[in-house]
Structures are given as structure tokens and as C-alpha cells.
Design a protein around this motif. Structure first.
Motif, short mmCIF file in Angstrom:
data_model
loop_
_atom_site.label_atom_id
_atom_site.label_comp_id
_atom_site.label_asym_id
_atom_site.label_seq_id
_atom_site.Cartn_x
_atom_site.Cartn_y
_atom_site.Cartn_z
N SER A 145 -3.14 -3.49 -3.93
CA SER A 145 -3.35 -2.05 -3.76
C SER A 145 -3.43 -1.27 -5.06
O SER A 145 -3.97 -0.17 -5.08
CB SER A 145 -2.25 -1.45 -2.87
N PHE A 146 -2.89 -1.79 -6.15
CA PHE A 146 -3.08 -1.14 -7.45
C PHE A 146 -4.45 -1.51 -7.99
O PHE A 146 -5.16 -0.68 -8.53
CB PHE A 146 -1.98 -1.58 -8.42
N GLY A 147 -4.84 -2.80 -7.83
CA GLY A 147 -6.13 -3.28 -8.28
C GLY A 147 -5.99 -4.46 -9.22
O GLY A 147 -5.01 -4.55 -9.97
N GLN A 148 -6.94 -5.36 -9.18
CA GLN A 148 -6.92 -6.54 -10.04
C GLN A 148 -8.02 -6.43 -11.10
O GLN A 148 -9.20 -6.63 -10.82
CB GLN A 148 -7.14 -7.84 -9.24
N ALA A 149 -7.62 -6.11 -12.31
CA ALA A 149 -8.57 -5.99 -13.42
C ALA A 149 -8.69 -7.33 -14.13
O ALA A 149 -8.25 -7.51 -15.27
CB ALA A 149 -8.11 -4.91 -14.39
N ARG A 159 0.83 -1.20 0.00
CA ARG A 159 0.00 0.00 0.00
C ARG A 159 0.87 1.26 0.00
O ARG A 159 0.52 2.26 -0.64
CB ARG A 159 -0.93 0.00 1.21
N THR A 160 2.00 1.20 0.69
CA THR A 160 2.95 2.30 0.64
C THR A 160 3.40 2.56 -0.79
O THR A 160 3.49 3.71 -1.24
CB THR A 160 4.18 2.00 1.52
N ASN A 161 3.67 1.48 -1.52
CA ASN A 161 4.05 1.62 -2.93
C ASN A 161 2.93 2.23 -3.76
O ASN A 161 3.15 3.09 -4.61
CB ASN A 161 4.44 0.26 -3.50
N ALA A 162 1.71 1.79 -3.51
CA ALA A 162 0.56 2.32 -4.26
C ALA A 162 0.37 3.81 -4.01
O ALA A 162 -0.07 4.55 -4.89
CB ALA A 162 -0.71 1.56 -3.87
#
Length: 402
Positions: free
Chosen positions: A347-351, A189-192
Motif C-alpha cells: 500500500s505504500f508502493g514498491q519502487a 492499507r489502513t496504515n497507508a
């Protein structure tokens, strides 16, 4: 045996993930075309150089998928392939494209995975026939399917419970530190938060936040499980000549590995030894490199337990020592073991299946020096993993910047 490492990723494109559809609806084939155009533009090449394509499922055609796309895009393809490995699709696409390039069959191959970006849902179904076959989260509910006969009737289906089963088994054998597992989600999440396109950009979390989130399937909490979203991603794999003419630093595909031993973990020889062990060993051997040579990793992260198992089985730490490894290392882009530097799927998301291509894009973004605030210094070698099913279809790539 294997790749010579002379095929490269010359371009990449990733749609910003969205939790809800925005704009007008697009059919899957339109999404493919839009992503294809964007990735060729990113490479700075003429679209007429493309003579190969790889795809997954297509909503508008349940058969003859590659030829349907070739026709739609106007590409006289010398190589047209469909890959059906779930979350391992992206890794599988890239090495197949690289092999076609190295064999001289193609000079530039599209590897495109549309997500769920603004797809019309009524009265049309996303993939004809697939919805009925996938009831209850099973791959097939049709008469004659082994899963329909031996797994569905007993409730052995879906994703949350089987991954939790692996985590519980891990805890019984090696012990379980829920704070170490939560740290995986926190560091990602820190990376996101350094990636403006991430679904959870600007929303940092703590270990306490993860542990306070609802327990979905013991021991997995909600913040340890991916957030499905809208999106899509693509890369363009080319020969050396086109790669050097691209506007980006070439990312050479030095090694790959793939392992598909079963569909359902019921039939795994050992739940605690995932197929990535074989795939990663093959990829590193082919590249002539070792885990210690890697500058960043992008590990498929549908669940935190997937990351832990991959760290161990890919050789970054000893079996059973993964939680200690996580505790001892900073997994953020600024840390000593940069992992999933765009936030990963957590945290980026899974599309959808495009979530697997996110990891290829994450590594490519770093190796081409385009990660912005999240850029890892002196990043030249990356390891990427893909995972389909319940840790049943797994692949690995070793990528190296020019």
C-alpha cells in the motif's frame, strides 16, 4: 560472534512513491547522489564524514559500480560494496555497513537504493545488458545460465505464478483462509491511510474489496500483489560518536541474519520453510532478544503469502498457525501487533529494489518517533525482513532505539 550493536542508523530518507514519473528525468547515478545528500541532511551531519558506500546496480555502469559512485560523489571510500540480493538488498546493505563501522574501517556509510524515479528510458536502457538477461522475468536468459537451460524453457519464471504456487502448497498442507490473507492487505492499507506519502493514502479497502479484485494467479488477488511505482530510499549508518551527534535518536543495529540457499524455488528442500527462518534466528540470537521483545515488525510484503510465511518462519507464531494469528491480531499501527506501519509495499508502493529499503525506513521512522499519526507508542525494538527472488534470498535485522 556477530555485531556488538554499536553501529547505528543516524539518518533516513524516502522519496514519496509515485505511480508515474513526474518532473525531469534523472540518471540512476543522479538519483543516488540526490538520495545521498538528503539522508546526510536528515542526519544533520557534515557530508565530509562519509567514507563508505554500498550500492546495488547502476544504470550507467555495469561494472566498477562502487568506484563510479565514489568518483561521482567525491567520496574517498574506505569501504565500497555492491549487493545483489534483489529485495533483500537493503537488509544486506545495512548489516554490511554496520560491520564495516564496527571494524573501524568507516565512520559513516551510505546505503542508497534509487528506485525507478524519472529514469530516462530512450534510447538508454536502465541497466546495460540486464534487460536482455531478464526476458520473461528470469534472472538470466543467457546461454550457459542454469535458469535459461532448466527453467525458462518450461515456463518456470516470473513472480506471480511461483508465489501462487507457494500459496497453493500452503493451502494443501495447512488449509487456506482467503479472508485472513485479505486482512493482511486491509490492515496495511489502513496504515497507508495514515501516511500522506503512500501511493494508496486515502483509499481504504475491505476484505470484500480484496476478494472481489481480479484473481491474478490462484489464489492471489490483485490487491494482494505489490504496485510497482517510482521512488527511492536511503539510510546512513554511522559509528556511535556520529550517531549521538545526529539530530535523530540513534537506531542501533543489534543483530542480523542472511540466508541464500537457491535462486529458483524448484530447488528448495521445502517450499513451506523459507530462508527467513535461519536469518531471523541468527538475528535474534545476535541481538540477545526474542520475537516477543519486538514492538513492531516491518516484513517484506511483495505478496500476502510472503508476509504469512515470514510471520511463521521468523518465530512470531507457529508453523501452520499464521492465518489464525492474522485473524486474532490487529496488524495496524494502533493494534496489538503493529506491522508494516507505513503501509508496506502493498500500500505504500514498491519502487523496485528500493521497496526493501522501505521496510528499513519504516522501522527507523517508528524507532525515531517520526511516524506522525501512525506512530506506535513506546516503540523501542523493531524486526525487519528482506526478500529477494522467489523467497530465495532473505535477510533479517533487529533494530533498537537508543
Amino acid at each position: 560472534m556477530g555485531l556488538m550493536g554499536v553501529a547505528a542508523i543516524a539518518g533516513m530518507f524516502e522519496l514519496p512513491p509515485r505511480r508515474r514519473p513526474v518532473g525531469g528525468s534523472e540518471f540512476t547515478i543522479e538519483q543516488y547522489a540526490r538520495l545521498a545528500g538528503a539522508v546526510v541532511a536528515d542526519a544533520g551531519l557534515d557530508g565530509r564524514v562519509v567514507d563508505g558506500l554500498v550500492t546495488g546496480h547502476l544504470g550507467e555502469s555495469s561494472t566498477f559500480v562502487p568506484s563510479t559512485i565514489a568518483e561521482y560523489l567525491g567520496i574517498p571510500a574506505n569501504f565500497a560494496e555492491i549487493v545483489d540480493l534483489g529485495g533483500a538488498n537493503a537488509v544486506g546493505m545495512v548489516w554490511r555497513a554496520a560491520a564495516a563501522v564496527e571494524l573501524g574501517i568507516c565512520q559513516a556509510v551510505l546505503c542508497v537504493i534509487p528506485g525507478s524515479w524519472d529514469v530516462p528510458t530512450s534510447p538508454r536502457k536502465p541497466v546495460p545488458g540486464l534487460e536482455e538477461r531478464s526476458w520473461f522475468g528470469a534472472s538470466s536468459n543467457l546461454y550457459g545460465s542454469p535458469q535459461a537451460e532448466f527453467d525458462v524453457p518450461f515456463g518456470n519464471l516470473g513472480q506471480n505464478a511461483p508465489y501462487a504456487q507457494i500459496a497453493r502448497r500452503y493451502g494443501e498442507v495447512y488449509g487456506y483462509d482467503d479472508r485472513a490473507m485479505a486482512k493482511i492487505a486491509v490492515d496495511q492499507r489502513t496504515n497507508a491511510c495514515a501516511m500522506p506519502d503512500a501511493v494508496f493514502h486515502g483509499q481504504p479497502i475491505t476484505v470484500e474489496d480484496v476478494l472481489a479484485s481480479p484473481l491474478i494467479a490462484d489464489p492471489l488477488h490483485r490487491l494482494e500483489i505489490v504496485m510497482p511505482c517510482q521512488g527511492g530510499a536511503a539510510v546512513l549508518v554511522t559509528n556511535a560518536d556520529l550517531a549521538r551527534r545526529s539530530r535523530n535518536r540513534p537506531v542501533w543495529i543489534k543483530g542480523f541474519g542472511e540466508r541464500v540457499p537457491y535462486k529458483t524455488p524448484t530447488y528448495a528442500d521445502d517450499l513451506l520453510v523459507s530462508p527467513i527462518k535461519h536469518a531471523a534466528a541468527q538475528a535474534f540470537a545476535m541481538a540477545g532478544l526474542a520475537p516477543d521483545d519486538v514492538d513492531m515488525v516491518s516484513l517484506y510484503d511483495c505478496y500476502t503469502i510472503t508476509v504469512l510465511m515470514s510471520l511463521e518462519d521468523a518465530g512470531f507464531c507457529e508453523k501452520g498457525k499464521g492465518m489464525q494469528f492474522v485473524r486474532d491480531h490487529d496488524l495496524t499501527f494502533r493494534g496489538d501487533f503493529p506491522m508494516n506501519t507505513a503501509g508496506g509495499q502493498l500500500s505504500f508502493g514498491q519502487a523496485g529494489s528500493a521497496g526493501g529499503m522501505h521496510h528499513v525506513c519504516d522501522a527507523t521512522r517508528q524507532l525515531t518517533g517520526r511516524a506522525g499519526e501512525a506512530q506506535v507508542a513506546d516503540c523501542d525494538i523493531a524486526f525487519v525482513s528482506g526478500n529477494g527472488g522467489i523467497m530465495s534470498e532473505q535477510g533479517a535485522l533487529v533494530l533498537q532505539g537508543d
